[in-house]
Each structure stands twice: as C-alpha cells, then as structure tokens.
Design a protein around this motif. Structure first.
Motif, PDB file in Angstrom:
ATOM      1  N   THR A 132     -92.839   9.054  -8.628  1.00 29.95           N
ATOM      2  CA  THR A 132     -92.034   9.154  -7.286  1.00 29.95           C
ATOM      3  C   THR A 132     -91.897   7.918  -6.868  1.00 29.95           C
ATOM      4  OG1 THR A 132     -92.678  11.640  -7.171  1.00 29.95           O
ATOM      5  CG2 THR A 132     -91.690  10.300  -5.129  1.00 29.95           C
ATOM      6  N   ALA A 133     -90.654   7.328  -6.401  1.00 33.44           N
ATOM      7  CA  ALA A 133     -90.706   6.077  -5.756  1.00 33.44           C
ATOM      8  C   ALA A 133     -89.854   6.445  -4.399  1.00 33.44           C
ATOM      9  CB  ALA A 133     -89.528   5.225  -6.484  1.00 33.44           C
ATOM     10  N   SER A 134     -89.605   5.648  -3.272  1.00 27.82           N
ATOM     11  CA  SER A 134     -89.015   6.024  -2.216  1.00 27.82           C
ATOM     12  C   SER A 134     -88.159   4.964  -1.571  1.00 27.82           C
ATOM     13  CB  SER A 134     -90.121   6.461  -1.343  1.00 27.82           C
ATOM     14  OG  SER A 134     -91.056   5.380  -0.947  1.00 27.82           O
ATOM     15  N   LEU A 135     -87.340   5.129  -0.891  1.00 20.09           N
ATOM     16  CA  LEU A 135     -86.299   4.116  -0.275  1.00 20.09           C
ATOM     17  C   LEU A 135     -86.518   4.336   1.458  1.00 20.09           C
ATOM     18  CD1 LEU A 135     -83.179   4.167  -2.087  1.00 20.09           C
ATOM     19  CD2 LEU A 135     -84.748   2.307  -1.989  1.00 20.09           C
ATOM     20  N   GLU A 136     -86.497   3.134   2.204  1.00 16.07           N
ATOM     21  CA  GLU A 136     -86.310   3.518   3.483  1.00 16.07           C
ATOM     22  C   GLU A 136     -85.252   4.479   4.041  1.00 16.07           C
ATOM     23  OE1 GLU A 136     -88.244   2.396   5.885  1.00 16.07           O
ATOM     24  OE2 GLU A 136     -89.635   1.673   4.359  1.00 16.07           O
ATOM     25  N   PRO A 137     -85.156   5.131   5.223  1.00 22.34           N
ATOM     26  CA  PRO A 137     -84.218   5.823   5.702  1.00 22.34           C
ATOM     27  C   PRO A 137     -82.845   5.192   5.789  1.00 22.34           C
ATOM     28  CG  PRO A 137     -86.016   6.316   6.807  1.00 22.34           C
ATOM     29  CD  PRO A 137     -86.372   5.395   6.059  1.00 22.34           C
ATOM     30  N   PHE A 138     -81.563   5.942   5.622  1.00 23.98           N
ATOM     31  CA  PHE A 138     -80.423   5.063   5.801  1.00 23.98           C
ATOM     32  C   PHE A 138     -79.407   5.967   6.599  1.00 23.98           C
ATOM     33  CE2 PHE A 138     -79.718   7.666   2.069  1.00 23.98           C
ATOM     34  CZ  PHE A 138     -78.484   7.714   1.875  1.00 23.98           C
ATOM     35  N   ALA A 139     -78.202   5.416   6.919  1.00 25.43           N
ATOM     36  CA  ALA A 139     -77.313   6.311   7.717  1.00 25.43           C
ATOM     37  C   ALA A 139     -76.182   6.231   6.885  1.00 25.43           C
ATOM     38  CB  ALA A 139     -77.188   5.565   9.219  1.00 25.43           C
ATOM     39  N   PRO A 140     -75.103   7.119   7.284  1.00 23.92           N
ATOM     40  CA  PRO A 140     -73.781   7.086   6.673  1.00 23.92           C
ATOM     41  C   PRO A 140     -73.095   5.483   6.792  1.00 23.92           C
ATOM     42  CG  PRO A 140     -74.133   9.088   7.940  1.00 23.92           C
ATOM     43  CD  PRO A 140     -75.475   8.223   8.101  1.00 23.92           C
ATOM     44  N   GLY A 141     -72.624   5.128   5.763  1.00 21.37           N
ATOM     45  CA  GLY A 141     -71.834   3.745   5.857  1.00 21.37           C
ATOM     46  C   GLY A 141     -72.738   2.894   5.138  1.00 21.37           C
ATOM     47  N   ASP A 142     -74.033   3.145   5.020  1.00 22.82           N
ATOM     48  CA  ASP A 142     -74.788   2.286   4.125  1.00 22.82           C
ATOM     49  C   ASP A 142     -74.898   2.698   2.583  1.00 22.82           C
ATOM     50  OD1 ASP A 142     -75.673   1.297   6.506  1.00 22.82           O
ATOM     51  OD2 ASP A 142     -77.630   2.198   6.630  1.00 22.82           O
ATOM     52  N   ALA A 143     -75.096   1.633   1.943  1.00 19.39           N
ATOM     53  CA  ALA A 143     -75.236   1.801   0.313  1.00 19.39           C
ATOM     54  C   ALA A 143     -76.709   1.231  -0.351  1.00 19.39           C
ATOM     55  CB  ALA A 143     -73.858   1.404  -0.179  1.00 19.39           C
ATOM     56  N   THR A 155     -86.944   9.148  -3.624  1.00 21.49           N
ATOM     57  CA  THR A 155     -86.704  10.200  -2.226  1.00 21.49           C
ATOM     58  C   THR A 155     -86.222   9.155  -1.255  1.00 21.49           C
ATOM     59  OG1 THR A 155     -89.055   9.897  -1.326  1.00 21.49           O
ATOM     60  CG2 THR A 155     -88.372  11.835  -3.111  1.00 21.49           C
ATOM     61  N   THR A 156     -85.516   9.552  -0.207  1.00 21.65           N
ATOM     62  CA  THR A 156     -85.501   8.822   0.894  1.00 21.65           C
ATOM     63  C   THR A 156     -84.788  10.027   1.757  1.00 21.65           C
ATOM     64  OG1 THR A 156     -83.895   7.136   1.636  1.00 21.65           O
ATOM     65  CG2 THR A 156     -82.783   8.554   0.278  1.00 21.65           C
ATOM     66  N   VAL A 157     -84.251   9.292   3.193  1.00 22.69           N
ATOM     67  CA  VAL A 157     -83.906  10.376   4.228  1.00 22.69           C
ATOM     68  C   VAL A 157     -82.743   9.655   4.729  1.00 22.69           C
ATOM     69  CG1 VAL A 157     -84.430  11.118   6.632  1.00 22.69           C
ATOM     70  CG2 VAL A 157     -86.333  10.891   5.102  1.00 22.69           C
ATOM     71  N   LEU A 158     -81.610  10.487   4.958  1.00 29.06           N
ATOM     72  CA  LEU A 158     -80.283  10.246   5.644  1.00 29.06           C
ATOM     73  C   LEU A 158     -80.455  10.658   7.035  1.00 29.06           C
ATOM     74  CD1 LEU A 158     -77.268   9.341   5.187  1.00 29.06           C
ATOM     75  CD2 LEU A 158     -76.735  11.733   4.563  1.00 29.06           C
ATOM     76  N   GLU A 159     -80.109   9.729   7.767  1.00 26.97           N
ATOM     77  CA  GLU A 159     -80.036   9.992   9.183  1.00 26.97           C
ATOM     78  C   GLU A 159     -78.469  10.058   9.828  1.00 26.97           C
ATOM     79  OE1 GLU A 159     -82.599  10.632  10.946  1.00 26.97           O
ATOM     80  OE2 GLU A 159     -84.301   9.643   9.894  1.00 26.97           O
ATOM     81  N   VAL A 160     -77.999  11.562  10.138  1.00 24.07           N
ATOM     82  CA  VAL A 160     -76.814  11.709  10.491  1.00 24.07           C
ATOM     83  C   VAL A 160     -76.632  11.823  12.143  1.00 24.07           C
ATOM     84  CG1 VAL A 160     -74.849  13.446  10.360  1.00 24.07           C
ATOM     85  CG2 VAL A 160     -76.190  12.776   8.359  1.00 24.07           C
ATOM     86  N   GLU A 161     -75.836  10.925  12.496  1.00 24.28           N
ATOM     87  CA  GLU A 161     -75.655  11.179  14.122  1.00 24.28           C
ATOM     88  C   GLU A 161     -74.709  11.841  14.600  1.00 24.28           C
ATOM     89  OE1 GLU A 161     -75.501   7.146  15.760  1.00 24.28           O
ATOM     90  OE2 GLU A 161     -77.452   6.475  15.045  1.00 24.28           O
ATOM     91  N   GLN A 162     -73.904  12.218  13.784  1.00 21.72           N
ATOM     92  CA  GLN A 162     -72.490  13.097  14.282  1.00 21.72           C
ATOM     93  C   GLN A 162     -72.300  14.140  13.296  1.00 21.72           C
ATOM     94  OE1 GLN A 162     -69.368  10.700  15.417  1.00 21.72           O
ATOM     95  NE2 GLN A 162     -67.891  12.340  16.127  1.00 21.72           N
ATOM     96  N   ASP A 163     -71.963  15.374  13.668  1.00 28.48           N
ATOM     97  CA  ASP A 163     -71.333  16.469  13.029  1.00 28.48           C
ATOM     98  C   ASP A 163     -70.345  15.862  12.236  1.00 28.48           C
ATOM     99  OD1 ASP A 163     -73.236  17.729  14.000  1.00 28.48           O
ATOM    100  OD2 ASP A 163     -72.310  19.257  15.001  1.00 28.48           O
ATOM    101  N   GLY A 164     -70.141  16.411  10.740  1.00 30.56           N
ATOM    102  CA  GLY A 164     -68.877  16.247  10.541  1.00 30.56           C
ATOM    103  C   GLY A 164     -68.852  16.164   8.835  1.00 30.56           C
ATOM    104  N   ASP A 165     -67.574  15.943   8.141  1.00 28.83           N
ATOM    105  CA  ASP A 165     -67.439  15.842   6.678  1.00 28.83           C
ATOM    106  C   ASP A 165     -68.045  14.657   6.227  1.00 28.83           C
ATOM    107  OD1 ASP A 165     -65.900  18.429   6.586  1.00 28.83           O
ATOM    108  OD2 ASP A 165     -64.769  17.144   7.901  1.00 28.83           O
ATOM    109  N   TYR A 166     -68.849  14.586   4.941  1.00 27.08           N
ATOM    110  CA  TYR A 166     -69.355  13.443   4.471  1.00 27.08           C
ATOM    111  C   TYR A 166     -69.153  13.564   2.959  1.00 27.08           C
ATOM    112  CZ  TYR A 166     -71.358  12.282   9.047  1.00 27.08           C
ATOM    113  OH  TYR A 166     -71.648  11.992  10.290  1.00 27.08           O
TER     114      TYR A 166
END
Length: 355
Positions: A132-143, A155-166
């Motif tokens: 198992t490998a891991s990445l730092e958390p990221f936000a929409p718009g990052d790649a 594994t990683t974590v996606l941090e979403v600040e606003q409700d919406g379609d993604y």
C-alpha cells in the motif's frame, strides 16, 4: 452495417440478457441467458461415478456385504513382522523427539541473539514490504501523481470545500494497465456508486483508456477516502483527477429539457430523486438525421444505449435512432452522458418520467 441471420444474440446494450435480431435490426424482445444445466451426483449418476460397481450386488442389507471387486479378506502378516514393526516404530519415535528438541533449542538461541543489542541483533527479520502506498490529501483542481504497487493499493484523501458535481477519475501510464477506484466519505462504511472502468465511449470523450476509472459524482463538502487498487499484478503510474463540473444540466421528472451540444463534446445530465424509483429517459433529436447515444452508470460499470428501434418508435413516438432508456435509480443523484454519433452540434429534447 450489421448483417447476420435472425436469432437470439447477446444484448448490444451490455445487459445480462439476449435480444432478438430479426435480420434487419434489433427488436424489443429479450430474455435472460439460458442457465447452464448442472448435473448433481445422485442415484441416477451412481454407475457413471463409480463404474467399478457395475457388477456389484447393490441391494440393501442389514450387515456388511462383500463386493466382488474388493479383496475378500485381509492378508495376514508373517510371524515376527508385527513385533519388528513395534520396535521400529519406537525407534523412529525417539529419533523424531530428538529432532524436535534440537529445533526448539536452535530457535530459542536465534531469538536471543536477534533480540540482544550487544550481539548486533535487530529484534527479528525485517517486515515484508507494504503493498500500500499513499499520497498527500488534495483538493479539486489538483492533479497529483502516484504509483500503485503491483497487486496493491494507492490511498489518498480528497478535500471538498463546496457541494457540487465533480468529474473524478484516474489515468494510468499504459493502456494495458488496469486500476479501480473507490470513493468513500471519511468515517462512513459504504463507498459511493462509481464505475471500475470508464468504458470505450467515455474514454473517447475524457481521454485515457477504457479500463481507467472515471465518472461524474455528487460530492457534498467534506473529506473522501480515495483508494486505487491494481488488478493485473503490474505496477501502475497514475494521475488523479477531481474537477468541478459546472456544465452539468439538471433534468426534472416530467419537465422536458432542451439540450444543445457543442462541437465534438457531450452533455452531462443530472437526475435527482429522494427515494429509489424506476425511470424512463426519452431522448428525441430535433430532426430525424440525429443519432443520439446515452451512457449511464449501471452498478459498477458504464453501460450505453442508442437506438430505440422501429417498434418503440411506433409505440411511444420519436425516430428509431433516438435513445430510450428504462432503468432503476437509487436515491440521490444520477448522471447520464448524451452525445450524437455523427452530427457535430446536435440538439435534443430530454424527458424523464418516474414510475
């Protein structure tokens, strides 16, 4: 053009059923795949399973019965053999006990040496390498990019600040590699519905390979655990994607929506429901030359439908090349992708009816 004899063939929509081809086109007649006949062992298969009993007397009896193919009586051991076997068994028992004692002493000495800092012991063997490998958390718009170990997970974590379609997905480093993605709200037990493969049709629109995960998903603000798992035993370099999708078109049940599609693109339709419901999606082109195509999420895969066929066209209207879809929707938000197979800038009318 498809040319083949009339008959039952696998459903071209990818469903678990067969559909009747009348020689010119697909009809509305469907039926499940014929189940494979399973022959279970029993009285009817006894002679086939045990052919050596073909000449035996198989009538019921109150006591043991001698079968002709069995040895009628045990062979008596010559005098003196039994005693020899007893002495031989005792000897081997003593030898085995001695070996066990030696092994126990060797293991104990090795453990003491490994655990003693003065002797250079490190406390035991190194643990097996993690899969198992891991990445730092990221936000929409990052790649962010990472590597999925062969047969393992990233594994990683996606941090979403606003409700919406993604639009969420991952693109592998090779068309022959295969990973699947799960998206689970942090702290929740169940993952969100998401396809393991984006399929050929969406790979033409989104890029990447058919086996790359990717689809639209409704994400309320919060944190989401993303896990990518490799499925072919090969290490995979991947690039993750999580982009806001502002061009999604909401379609309300009972209210037809006019949808215009830009050149070389597709329209993403959002359908929402508060409870599980059966739905009918009726798509009609603004003129008879259009040939629409719908992609939609069915379980963990992307399915597709295009022509409704002449029979439905006569029954419910529209042309035989207009998509018509019946499906069961789960509570929440569902997405359908509409495009035209030939025209660059088509327009359609889309109606959704809940059953």
């Amino acid at each position: 053009m498809v040319t083949k004899e009339a008959g039952w063939y696998p459903d071209p929509q990818g469903l678990s059923q067969v559909r009747f081809w009348d020689g010119d086109g697909w009809t509305d007649y469907t039926q499940p795949f014929a189940p494979e006949e399973v022959v279970r062992p029993g009285p009817a298969t006894a002679l086939a399973d045990y052919p050596y009993l073909a000449g035996a007397d198989l009538r019921s009896a109150s006591g043991p019965r001698t079968v002709s193919t069995w040895t009628p009586a045990p062979v008596a051991a010559p005098a003196g053999v039994a005693a020899g076997r007893q002495r031989s068994g005792l000897l081997w028992w003593l030898v085995g006990a001695g070996v066990v004692v030696v092994v126990i002493i060797a293991v104990a000495i090795n453990a003491l040496i490994d655990g003693d800092p003065a002797t250079g012991g490190g406390g035991g063997a190194d643990p097996a390498p993690s899969s198992t490998a891991s990445l730092e958390p990221f936000a929409p718009g990052d790649a962010p990019s990472g590597t999925v170990p062969a047969g393992g997970s990233l594994t990683t974590v996606l941090e979403v600040e606003q409700d919406g379609d993604y639009l969420v997905g991952a693109t592998g480093s090779s068309d022959t590699l295969d990973v699947e993605m799960t998206i689970t709200p942090t702290g929740e037990p169940e993952a969100l519905p998401f396809p393991s493969d984006r399929g050929y049709q969406l790979s033409d629109l989104l890029g990447g390979s058919w086996s790359d995960p990717g689809y639209w998903v409704w994400l309320p603000a919060g944190s989401y655990d993303l896990v990518l798992t490799e499925r072919r035993g090969e290490q995979v370099d991947v690039e993750l994607q999580a982009d806001a999708a502002p061009e999604v078109i909401p379609v309300e049940a009972g209210v037809p929506a006019n949808v215009s599609i830009g050149a070389d693109s597709a329209a993403v339709l959002r359908v929402s429901t508060d409870a599980p419901v059966s739905a009918v999606v009726d798509v009609r082109g603004e003129d008879e030359d259009l040939d629409g195509h719908l992609s939609y999420l069915s379980g963990d895969r992307v399915a597709a439908v295009d022509d409704r066929g002449p029979t439905l066209a006569e029954t419910v209207g529209g042309t035989e090349y207009d998509p018509y879809l019946e499906l069961d929707l789960e509570a929440g938000v569902s997405y359908l992708v509409l495009e035209d197979l030939y025209e660059p800038t088509p327009s359609f009318s889309v109606s959704v009816t809940f059953g």
